[in-house]
Structures are given as C-alpha cells and as structure tokens.
Design an enzyme around this catalytic site. Structure first.
Site, PDB file in Angstrom:
ATOM      1  N   ASN A 222     -22.790   3.743   0.365  1.00  0.00           N
ATOM      2  CA  ASN A 222     -22.986   2.377  -0.126  1.00  0.00           C
ATOM      3  C   ASN A 222     -22.963   1.334   0.992  1.00  0.00           C
ATOM      4  O   ASN A 222     -23.540   0.263   0.833  1.00  0.00           O
ATOM      5  CB  ASN A 222     -21.940   2.036  -1.183  1.00  0.00           C
ATOM      6  CG  ASN A 222     -22.406   0.911  -2.074  1.00  0.00           C
ATOM      7  OD1 ASN A 222     -23.352   1.081  -2.840  1.00  0.00           O
ATOM      8  ND2 ASN A 222     -21.798  -0.268  -1.945  1.00  0.00           N
ATOM      9  N   ASP A 223     -22.316   1.637   2.107  1.00  0.00           N
ATOM     10  CA  ASP A 223     -22.374   0.718   3.243  1.00  0.00           C
ATOM     11  C   ASP A 223     -23.808   0.631   3.767  1.00  0.00           C
ATOM     12  O   ASP A 223     -24.308  -0.450   4.074  1.00  0.00           O
ATOM     13  CB  ASP A 223     -21.441   1.187   4.367  1.00  0.00           C
ATOM     14  CG  ASP A 223     -20.021   0.667   4.194  1.00  0.00           C
ATOM     15  OD1 ASP A 223     -19.805  -0.218   3.344  1.00  0.00           O
ATOM     16  OD2 ASP A 223     -19.134   1.155   4.901  1.00  0.00           O
ATOM     17  N   HIS A 224     -24.447   1.795   3.912  1.00  0.00           N
ATOM     18  CA  HIS A 224     -25.843   1.768   4.368  1.00  0.00           C
ATOM     19  C   HIS A 224     -26.723   0.999   3.380  1.00  0.00           C
ATOM     20  O   HIS A 224     -27.560   0.187   3.771  1.00  0.00           O
ATOM     21  CB  HIS A 224     -26.382   3.188   4.521  1.00  0.00           C
ATOM     22  CG  HIS A 224     -25.879   3.896   5.736  1.00  0.00           C
ATOM     23  ND1 HIS A 224     -26.275   3.565   7.009  1.00  0.00           N
ATOM     24  CD2 HIS A 224     -25.012   4.923   5.876  1.00  0.00           C
ATOM     25  CE1 HIS A 224     -25.676   4.366   7.881  1.00  0.00           C
ATOM     26  NE2 HIS A 224     -24.898   5.191   7.217  1.00  0.00           N
TER      27      HIS A 224
ATOM     28  N   GLY B  72     -26.276  -2.604   3.611  1.00  0.00           N
ATOM     29  CA  GLY B  72     -26.977  -3.096   4.791  1.00  0.00           C
ATOM     30  C   GLY B  72     -28.470  -3.253   4.526  1.00  0.00           C
ATOM     31  O   GLY B  72     -29.072  -4.280   4.877  1.00  0.00           O
TER      32      GLY B  72
END
Lengths: 397, 395
Positions: free
Chosen positions: A162-164, A167
């Site tokens: 989910n960080d990617h 982003g």
C-alpha cells in the site's frame, strides 16, 4: 523519433516526505524530469540517507538539509515554497502550518502552488489521529483479512504494497492538479488518505457485501468470483520452487492435458467443464502437483506457454537477475556514480518508456545537504558565500 | 447518458479506453478525475461486463466499479466501417489507452500517431513488446508469480499466494494513468504527442518494497541471510511488524516507532516476562532485541480482546492495526464520517455503494460516478462522423 525534454521538465517539487509512500511518489516525479528537492529537517530525521532503504527510494532527487527548529531555516523554506510548483509531505496535520509554510499562507504569494498531504487516515474523521505504517493500513483496509488461506487472517500481503500504491496515487493526483492548473490558473490542496487507497483494492468484496450481504473471506489462490481450475501455485523440483498455472477456460484445460501427456486421471469426465474442475479442485491440485513436483519450474512454464496455457515461475528477486525480459530492456541497471553510503547502487528503471521524452538518467541518492548550494542557487539565486554562511551558522546542515 | 464531471481536474481531457482487466483501473483513475473517457466495446459486449461478483439483477458489480464514469460505444472493428470509426475516435482524443486492441483491429498505430501529432498513446503489455516471453499469457496469478508478488506473499506452510481481487493489476493500472498524464503534459508544453509503452511485469517488480533491496544490498543488511527473504506470513522484513492473534480477532502489532513506550506498557501490565534481562537488551541497553520482544508481545496479545486493545494502542500512539474483514470495513465509522462512499447505479437501475476515490482535491472535487450505462450508444457500422456526432466530439 526525436528525444525531447523529459515530461516534467521545469516542474519544481519541494519534498518533505519520508519512509516509502511519499518518497516513492516523488521518485516517480524525479524520474520524469521534475526538479525534486528532498528536504531533510533536523527536527524530523526520518530514515537516514545512509541506509539502503533510503537509497532505494531517493534517486533522481537533490538534497537540502535544514534545521527547522531555527527561524532562519523556516524563512528559507517559506521562500522555497513560494517558488515551488508542488509541496508534498506526509507529516501529521499541522506541522507545515507550525513552520509557517501551510497551504493557506503560501498560496497568497504563490497561487499556482499544489500542496499534497499524504497521511495515513486523512485529516478529517474520528480516526484521523491514528498512526499508521503500511502493515497497519493493510489490516484496517481489509487487505490482510482477504489475502491468505481460508480460516486464517494473520497472513496478508508480504510487503508494503500500500505504500507503493499510495505513492503511485500521489503522483496521479499531482499530475491531475498540474493539468487543472493549466485551465484554472490556480493550484490547490490535495489530501490523500492511505487507508482509502488500500480500501479500494477490496472493492469487489465491498460491493458484494453492499449488494448481496455476502462477506468475502481469504481464498488462497482460488478466484472468489470466477469459475477457473486448476488455478494455483504448484511445487517443482528444487528448494521451495513453484510454478503458477492458471487455466481460465476449457480450451486451456484441454491444452494442459496434452502438455501433461493426457494422463488417465485428467480424462475424468467431471473435469471436462470448469464447474466440474472447480468442484473437485483440491483433488485436481493434488494431481497437478504430482505432475509438476519433479519438473524444473521454468520447463513447466515453457511447455505450458508453448501450448497456450498461462503459467509462470514464482520468481524471487534472485530470479529477476536472470529474467530475460528484464535483460532485454536493461530494467535493473547499475548507477554509474558510486553512492557514498552503499558504494555501487542500482536502479529499477521507471516502467514507462516514453518514445519522445525517454527517461534515461538515473542519478544516485544524495547525502544530507549535499545539494544545499546548487538548490539554493537555482531556486533563490543565493550565492555560495551566503550558503556557506548558513552552514556555518547551523540552520543549513 | 452519464457524462464527465465538468468540474473535475481533468475536465475536457478526451480519452479512449481500450484496456482490458490488466489496465482498466488506469482508465478509472482518469474518469473519476473528470476526464471524458469513452470505453469502446466489441459487438457482443465487453467481456468485463461478465466478471463477478454480480448483483441479483445479474449486472456485474465488478464492471460497475472498474468502468465507473465512462461513456460506452460499441464498435465492430472487424469491419472496414468499424475500423474507420475506431480510428476516428482515437484521432479525436487527447489520450488513447490500449492493451492490444488496436493491433487486433488492424489499426496502423504509426499512422495514427503521424496523423495526430499531439496524440498520446499508452500501450500496455504483459511483458513488453520484445523478448522471449513477449507473447506469454499472464492472467493475474501468472503475472503475480513472474513479477515477484507471489514469492513475497504467503506463509512458510502455504504455497505462494496472490493478492485479493485486482490488487495485482492495480499497479500497472496506476502506472497507465501516470503515463497518460505525464505525456499529456509534455504534449501541452511542446505540441508533441508520443507513445508510452509499459509492461505489467516491470510495473509489478518496481513495487515490491524490500525485494530488490535484498537482491542488491543484502550484504549491508544485518538481518539478511542472502539475496532472497523467504516468504514468512505477515512478518515484515524488518522483523518488527507482525499480525498476531488476540482472543477474538487478529491485529497487526509493531514495536516501531517507540519500543520504550511499548515496553513501559508491558511493564505496566506485568506482561514483560524476561524482557528486562540483560541478555535480551540491545548493546546500548536501551531496549529488548526485536525477536524476543515480538515473542513476548505475541503472548500478551493472545490475552486481549481485539477491539478495545486496538483503540487503546492507538490512544497510546502505537501504530497497531485491527485486521478488519470486509463487513467491518464497510461499516467503518471513520470512512462514513469522511463521506467516502459513492453510489454506483447499475444498468438495471439498482444503486449500490462502493469505494470512493482516495484523494480529495480542494478546487476540483470528484463527482460521484454516473450510472454504468448499457453499451451501444453508437453503432459501429455507422459512418465514423456519426459516431463522433453521437458522443459530441464532432465539434
């Protein structure tokens, strides 16, 4: 075709983000030619430029280091914000305001500026003060419960997916706001919620629940909403080697039978239809596994694909090093200039291949304050002496 | 007939969406931001209208969500007239999003770009246009396997696993939207359109957090035993985050970012076991070593009721995460208070709730999706100019 300026040439980004989600967004903008200035503030060290993790996400940026406890640094930041196209952060709400560089105060001087706040839960709502990292968001967003095997909710996806995705969505929002500014002439403030990024990905389960009251559960490699079998990862020769096989229709099943040598068990009439195969899928998985178990995973992949059956090795990072598709595009590439902290560093190229404005340059991540003079010279016309004075004073680091 | 949002950030941007399930999310991102996105369907209907889950009416909920805010045109591109209509549509657009449909229809992409020099063509493939795997078939599971997602998901006692739903293809989908908007900006600045190629395979490999770090820098990572971190359930590469089972549910627990505060909480409850023994402290003596800390936490969490424990952890600023199943997520008070949900109107008329968008733009707010209209607003055998007139692009 001719090669022109990069797609985001001339776009100035002031980057206050740290860890992964924000830095990944600005890495993409930097790859495409934006002048991304990464601000490291003493007040908030974040993760250090010396770590391999930092090196991964901070290529193609310049580095400015300020001691934001100092009024001189805040004043300098204010001037930078007035010249920025994009100001992006993932602080808790209010940090930029306390530094005197909140959106409302900066937009008066720079009406075209676009602010992006990438927080975990968003700024409004009863959980807005909750603290999150990607594994927290995976849990709250329904991803952990739905990725795994039946009866367990403690597996989830094995990396900070989910960080990617946050982003990527941050980059989409920035680009959309730049397009809007072209017609309206004004910038705006974008609030991105990482929880909302994540919760979108369980959309089929949410719509099914709202429409039909059905509560989805983790289903391993079975497709919860399609009738397809065999569909799974099957063990192969070697230590923890696997091949994925995804038979999506009856024609592919007939082809797989041929690839397997049309064994007796596969001629079972129940297997002639997808519904029949799904009904008996665990036994079917066992039979397919018995076939793959002693074979090389790449051999299964090659034989299946040659017959039109979707199949692929469960590749690890080490397999990537010899992946023929990655070799064909030089996707994983060394960065020429040594990186002071890690020595030889590497880049996975931006997956976008622009025919007229190709991204060809990958510059190593920079050390703390390494570009103070260049950035302040370019953005604010500050002279080298003035920068050196600030460094001696300590508000520049 | 639903139309684009006049106030969206991308109002006035004309997009042709020829994507399949690998990229349709990119078309959705542009449509939800207000672009005028025309989704072209073959005669007989878009196969994605037949993807589950379904409403009681038989309408596809999957399609309502992923094809939100589009307009739909049916074109039989196997006929000369249909092909001409498709070319005319693409020529009238700012951006064409394709995943092989143009080639299948026999459209000369080079000529299309030459005839429309400002046009942006985003071309999505599974593995790129060249190389030995270029023609491989890669539905979700196969893409996830070759792209490194599956090897990183699952536990020691399970096979490698795929993500739920369209988690895999959301990655190339988001890149499709970035490609379109970046090249559109370039076209606005220079008058030059271009082609942007991307592959699902590279897109996935770019979004694996630690995987390439392990490959390239494992010698520098104290916790790395080699170039590959084997899959191990929810235990994060840092060893500091893991999903643990409480009495009545699961919760993601971490010692980051403030292990001292967490240790103090354990001591407060008498649950610290031997964590204060010297042998379990790090060389600075400041905090217990991670592995033992996580073991002790597991024992402690097992005594807890998950819901109050989660709220107490957050009140103490520990980033723990309650593992919410989809029904609890659907009833989440935070998302409700934020007004996040939107209503999708299905072709049969039912209205169903679904996820909204994850960003909130102060000056160009997102419109709720319009009805997922039935296909066939224009007949592909009609003259190309009639198709353009029908959708209002003839001006």
């Amino acid at each position: 075709m001719s090669s022109g300026p990069l797609p985001l040439a001339g776009v100035r980004v002031l980057d206050f983000t740290h860890v992964l989600a924000g830095p990944f967004a600005t890495r993409i903008l930097g790859d495409m030619g934006a002048d991304v200035v990464k601000v490291n503030s003493a007040a908030r060290p974040g993760n250090t430029p010396l770590s391999a993790y930092y090196v991964m996400w901070n290529r193609n940026k310049r580095a400015l280091a300020l001691d934001m406890a100092r009024d001189e640094a805040k004043a300098l930041c204010r001037r930078l914000c007035e010249r920025a196209d994009i100001v992006i952060d993932n602080f808790s709400a209010g940090v930029l305001d306390r530094w005197g560089i909140g959106y409302e105060s900066v937009r008066a001087a720079n009406p075209g500026v676009i602010y992006v706040a990438m927080s975990g839960m968003g700024e409004r709502g009863p959980w807005s003060s909750f603290v999150t990292y990607a594994p927290t968001v995976h849990a709250l967003a329904g991803i952990t419960a739905l990725v795994g095997v039946p009866g367990r909710e403690d597996i989830g996806i094995g990396f900070s997916y989910n960080d990617h995705l946050s982003g990527l969505h941050g980059a989409v929002a920035v680009l959309a706001a730049l397009e809007a500014r072209r017609s309206t002439g004004s910038g705006q403030r974008i609030e991105l919620s990482q929880l909302e990024v994540g919760a979108q990905f369980v959309a089929p389960a949410l719509l099914d629940y709202f429409a039909n009251g059905r509560v989805a559960e983790a289903s391993g490699n079975d497709l919860p909403y399609d009738v397809a079998a065999p569909h799974g990862c099957y063990p192969c020769a070697g230590d923890d080697r696997w091949v994925a096989i995804a038979v999506m229709d009856d024609a592919q099943w007939a082809s797989l039978r041929t690839v397997m040598g049309d064994p007796e068990w596969a001629r079972d009439e129940r297997y002639a239809t997808a519904a029949g195969r799904v009904a008996d899928r665990r036994a079917l998985d066992g039979s397919v596994s018995a076939w793959t178990r002693d074979l090389d995973a790449y051999e299964v992949q090659t034989r299946c694909q040659a017959a039109g059956v979707p199949a692929g090795v469960v590749q690890t990072g080490l397999d990537f090093a010899s992946d023929p598709q990655f070799s064909a595009t030089d996707f994983l590439t060394p960065i020429a200039e040594p990186q002071p902290a890690v020595g030889q560093s590497y880049a996975d190229r931006l997956p976008l291949r622009f025919s007229r404005s190709p991204v060809t340059e990958y510059r190593r991540s920079r050390m703390l304050g390494e570009d103070n003079a260049a950035v302040l010279g370019d953005w604010l016309d500050m002279g080298a002496d003035e920068v050196a004075g600030g460094e001696a004073e300590g508000y520049l680091r | 007939m639903p139309g684009p949002s006049p106030n969206g950030a991308l109002a006035g941007v004309r997009v042709i969406d020829l994507l399949d399930e690998r990229g349709i999310y990119g078309g959705k991102l542009l449509a939800d931001l207000g672009a005028d996105v025309i989704r072209v369907e073959a005669r007989g209907g878009d196969p994605l209208r037949r993807r589950g889950p379904f409403a009681a009416s038989g309408d596809s909920l999957w399609h309502a969500y992923y094809a939100s805010n589009r307009r739909f045109v049916t074109i039989d591109a196997t006929t000369d007239g249909g092909r001409a209509s498709l070319v005319a549509l693409c020529g009238g657009a700012d951006v064409v999003l394709d995943a092989g449909a143009l080639a299948t229809a026999g459209v000369d992409e080079g000529a299309l770009l030459r005839d429309h020099p400002a046009l942006v063509l985003v071309s999505l493939t599974s593995f790129g246009r060249e190389g030995p795997w270029a023609d491989y078939l890669a539905p979700d599971l196969v893409a996830a396997a070759l792209g490194g997602v599956a090897a990183t998901t699952g536990d020691v006692d399970t096979p490698p696993l795929r993500g739920f739903g369209e988690m895999t293809f959301a990655v190339p989908g988001a890149y499709v939207a970035i490609a379109a908007l970046a090249a559109l900006r370039h076209a606005r600045e220079t008058g030059e359109g271009q082609r942007v190629d991307l592959s699902v395979h590279e897109a996935l490999a770019s979004c694996l957090e630690h995987v390439l770090m392990w490959l390239w820098y494992h010698d520098r990572l104290p916790m790395a035993l080699g170039p590959v971190l084997p899959r191990r359930g929810s235990l994060h590469w840092s060893d500091a985050y893991e999903v643990m089972n409480a009495r009545d549910g699961a919760i993601m627990v971490t010692i980051t970012p403030d292990p001292q505060a967490l240790l103090a909480w354990l001591v407060e409850e008498g649950a610290q076991q031997d964590l204060l023994d010297e042998r379990y402290l790090d060389p600075t003596g400041a905090r217990p070593i991670t592995g033992r800390f996580m073991e002790v936490l597991k024992d402690w969490v097992a005594t807890k009721h998950v819901e109050p424990f989660f709220f107490e952890s957050q009140a103490r600023h520990h980033p723990f995460g309650w593992v919410l199943p989809p029904d609890r997520l659907a009833d989440n008070p935070h998302l409700e208070a934020r007004g996040w949900w939107v209503e999708h109107t299905l072709p049969a008329g039912d209205v169903v709730r679904g996820p909204g968008v994850p960003y909130h733009l102060s000056e160009t707010p997102i419109a709720a999706p319009g009805a997922a209209a039935p296909a066939a607003q224009a007949d592909g055998d009609a003259a190309a100019d009639a198709v353009l007139r029908e959708i209002g692009w003839d001006a």
